[in-house]
Enzyme design. Structure first.
Site, PDB file in Angstrom:
ATOM      1  N   ASN A   1      13.781   3.614   4.347  1.00 22.45           N
ATOM      2  CA  ASN A   1      12.805   2.638   4.837  1.00 22.45           C
ATOM      3  C   ASN A   1      11.724   3.386   5.611  1.00 22.45           C
ATOM      4  OD1 ASN A   1      11.734   0.045   5.557  1.00 22.45           O
ATOM      5  ND2 ASN A   1      12.623   0.306   7.592  1.00 22.45           N
TER       6      ASN A   1
ATOM      7  N   HIS B   1       9.183   2.772   8.850  1.00 16.22           N
ATOM      8  CA  HIS B   1       8.997   1.870   9.993  1.00 16.22           C
ATOM      9  C   HIS B   1       7.782   2.370  10.787  1.00 16.22           C
ATOM     10  CE1 HIS B   1      10.100  -0.997  13.046  1.00 16.22           C
ATOM     11  NE2 HIS B   1       9.871  -0.049  13.953  1.00 16.22           N
TER      12      HIS B   1
ATOM     13  N   SER C   1       8.013   6.408  10.970  1.00 12.38           N
ATOM     14  CA  SER C   1       9.273   7.120  10.717  1.00 12.38           C
ATOM     15  C   SER C   1       9.832   6.697   9.374  1.00 12.38           C
ATOM     16  CB  SER C   1      10.328   6.758  11.778  1.00 12.38           C
ATOM     17  OG  SER C   1       9.814   6.922  13.082  1.00 12.38           O
TER      18      SER C   1
ATOM     19  N   GLU D   1      22.734  -0.860  11.229  1.00 15.21           N
ATOM     20  CA  GLU D   1      21.960  -1.340  12.371  1.00 15.21           C
ATOM     21  C   GLU D   1      20.465  -1.238  12.061  1.00 15.21           C
ATOM     22  OE1 GLU D   1      21.526  -0.273  17.058  1.00 15.21           O
ATOM     23  OE2 GLU D   1      23.128   0.702  15.946  1.00 15.21           O
ATOM     24  N   LEU D   2      19.706  -2.273  12.409  1.00 15.30           N
ATOM     25  CA  LEU D   2      18.288  -2.346  12.055  1.00 15.30           C
ATOM     26  C   LEU D   2      17.484  -1.150  12.603  1.00 15.30           C
ATOM     27  CD1 LEU D   2      16.096  -4.263  10.758  1.00 15.30           C
ATOM     28  CD2 LEU D   2      15.671  -5.053  13.096  1.00 15.30           C
ATOM     29  N   ASP D   3      16.770  -0.468  11.728  1.00 16.79           N
ATOM     30  CA  ASP D   3      15.865   0.635  12.088  1.00 16.79           C
ATOM     31  C   ASP D   3      16.562   1.758  12.865  1.00 16.79           C
ATOM     32  OD1 ASP D   3      13.768  -0.814  10.914  1.00 16.79           O
ATOM     33  OD2 ASP D   3      13.240  -1.784  12.801  1.00 16.79           O
TER      34      ASP D   3
ATOM     35  N   GLU E   1       1.275   6.864   7.030  1.00 15.55           N
ATOM     36  CA  GLU E   1       2.428   6.425   6.220  1.00 15.55           C
ATOM     37  C   GLU E   1       2.212   6.805   4.760  1.00 15.55           C
ATOM     38  OE1 GLU E   1       3.771   2.355   6.710  1.00 15.55           O
ATOM     39  OE2 GLU E   1       3.049   2.317   8.760  1.00 15.55           O
TER      40      GLU E   1
ATOM     41  N   ILE F   1      15.796  -8.808   6.309  1.00 13.10           N
ATOM     42  CA  ILE F   1      16.880  -8.069   6.960  1.00 13.10           C
ATOM     43  C   ILE F   1      18.052  -8.058   5.993  1.00 13.10           C
ATOM     44  CG2 ILE F   1      18.550  -8.129   8.856  1.00 13.10           C
ATOM     45  CD1 ILE F   1      16.292  -9.064  10.645  1.00 13.10           C
TER      46      ILE F   1
ATOM     47  N   ARG G   1      21.699 -15.633   2.675  1.00  6.86           N
ATOM     48  CA  ARG G   1      21.399 -14.196   2.596  1.00  6.86           C
ATOM     49  C   ARG G   1      22.285 -13.507   1.557  1.00  6.86           C
ATOM     50  NH1 ARG G   1      18.341 -11.510   6.011  1.00  6.86           N
ATOM     51  NH2 ARG G   1      18.603 -12.994   7.697  1.00  6.86           N
TER      52      ARG G   1
ATOM     53  N   MET H   1      10.327  -7.244   3.735  1.00  9.80           N
ATOM     54  CA  MET H   1      10.491  -7.988   4.979  1.00  9.80           C
ATOM     55  C   MET H   1      11.740  -8.878   5.005  1.00  9.80           C
ATOM     56  SD  MET H   1       8.039  -6.773   6.675  1.00  9.80           S
ATOM     57  CE  MET H   1       7.840  -7.813   8.116  1.00  9.80           C
TER      58      MET H   1
ATOM     59  N   SER I   1       0.834  -1.210   0.000  1.00 11.17           N
ATOM     60  CA  SER I   1       0.000   0.000   0.000  1.00 11.17           C
ATOM     61  C   SER I   1       0.873   1.267   0.000  1.00 11.17           C
ATOM     62  CB  SER I   1      -0.983   0.000   1.168  1.00 11.17           C
ATOM     63  OG  SER I   1      -0.308   0.103   2.395  1.00 11.17           O
TER      64      SER I   1
HETATM   65  C1  GRF Z   1       3.989  -0.728   6.839  1.00 10.93           C
HETATM   66  O1  GRF Z   1       3.366  -0.606   8.086  1.00 10.93           O
HETATM   67  C2  GRF Z   1       5.428  -0.314   6.947  1.00 10.93           C
HETATM   68  O2  GRF Z   1       5.653   0.687   7.879  1.00 10.93           O
HETATM   69  C3  GRF Z   1       6.099  -1.582   7.394  1.00 10.93           C
HETATM   70  O3  GRF Z   1       5.419  -2.613   6.731  1.00 10.93           O
HETATM   71  C4  GRF Z   1       4.095  -2.190   6.401  1.00 10.93           C
HETATM   72  C5  GRF Z   1       3.962  -2.360   4.915  1.00 10.93           C
HETATM   73  O4  GRF Z   1       2.683  -2.131   4.447  1.00 10.93           O
HETATM   74  N1  GRF Z   1       7.505  -1.509   7.128  1.00 10.93           N
HETATM   75  P1  GRF Z   1       2.411  -2.063   2.884  1.00 10.93           P
HETATM   76  O5  GRF Z   1       2.940  -3.363   2.261  1.00 10.93           O
HETATM   77  O6  GRF Z   1       3.085  -0.852   2.330  1.00 10.93           O
HETATM   78  O7  GRF Z   1       0.913  -2.007   2.785  1.00 10.93           O
END
Ligand code: GRF
Length: 203
Positions: free
Chosen positions: A115, A117, A144, A151-153, A182, A100, A73, A98, A13
């Site tokens: 990214n 988050h 954010s 480092e992650l996030d 978002e 790392i 990886r 999704m 989305s």
């Molecule tokens: C969002 O909440 C984003 O912040 C997180 O994963 C979700 C992804 O949603 N990283 P979409 O696939 O963009 O609908």
């Protein structure tokens, strides 16, 4: 004209909101950028179908096909880099991607990868952010956008959106309230970066 590559793993989305923004306003009028490619690591990600229907270039690099490699990886990321390079990305946009990423991949795209988050970083890095925010009893949550670092996030925060936590909220209520923000935040951040990179805006 900058090349933007968006990486997703699911419904995408956020990707949709970015693609829609790219089609109007300053972004379009000033030819700031093109959405060069949409990539998914999951062949079943519904966002990929949507992107195809929109006539965008899409690509699946399935991480599962690398699970028996000596270094799964790294093997996946090598294929990903190889697939991305012909598109000469100026900006990689992680939107619900999704996986790392290793220091190898992050180093390769240092300073070129954003990214989003779903928390007010630096609070609640990692997964299950909404439930953890509710459990902690905080009164505000949000999203954010940050540069991706080793480092992650934890990379430099570019911008944030804040929402209230309301009495009786479940994690799903909070998730949808945050997601709505978002969809406004991410396209705006990218457009501002483009304007700034093109010398049209001084951030
Ligand atoms: C969002 O909440 C984003 O912040 C997180 O994963 C979700 C992804 O949603 N990283 P979409 O696939 O963009 O609908």
């Amino acid at each position: 004209m900058k090349n933007i590559v968006i990486l997703i793993s699911g419904g995408g989305s956020n990707m949709k909101s970015i693609v829609e923004r790219a089609r109007r306003g300053q972004w379009r009028e000033k030819h700031l950028a093109q959405i060069a490619l949409i990539v998914s690591n999951d062949p079943h990600a519904s966002g990929i179908q949507w992107a195809k229907q929109q006539g965008l270039k899409t690509l699946v690099v399935d991480h599962k096909l690398h699970q028996h490699a000596p270094e799964p990886r790294l093997s996946f990321e090598r294929e990903l880099i190889k697939a991305l390079e012909p598109h000469q990305p100026d900006l990689l946009v992680l939107a619900g991607f999704m996986r790392i990423l290793s220091p190898h991949f992050v180093g390769h795209y240092e300073g070129k990868m954003m990214n989003i988050h779903p928390s007010l970083l630096p609070a609640f890095t990692g997964l299950h952010t909404h439930q953890r925010a509710l459990d902690a009893g905080v009164k505000f949550a949000g999203a954010s956008v940050h540069w991706v670092s080793q480092e992650l996030d934890a990379g430099r925060i570019i911008d944030q959106a804040v929402v209230p936590i309301l009495p009786g909220d479940q994690a799903s209520d909070l998730a949808s309230r945050v997601l709505t923000q978002e969809h406004l935040l991410y396209p705006r951040v990218i457009e501002n970066w483009l304007m700034s990179a093109s010398g049209l805006l001084h951030l």
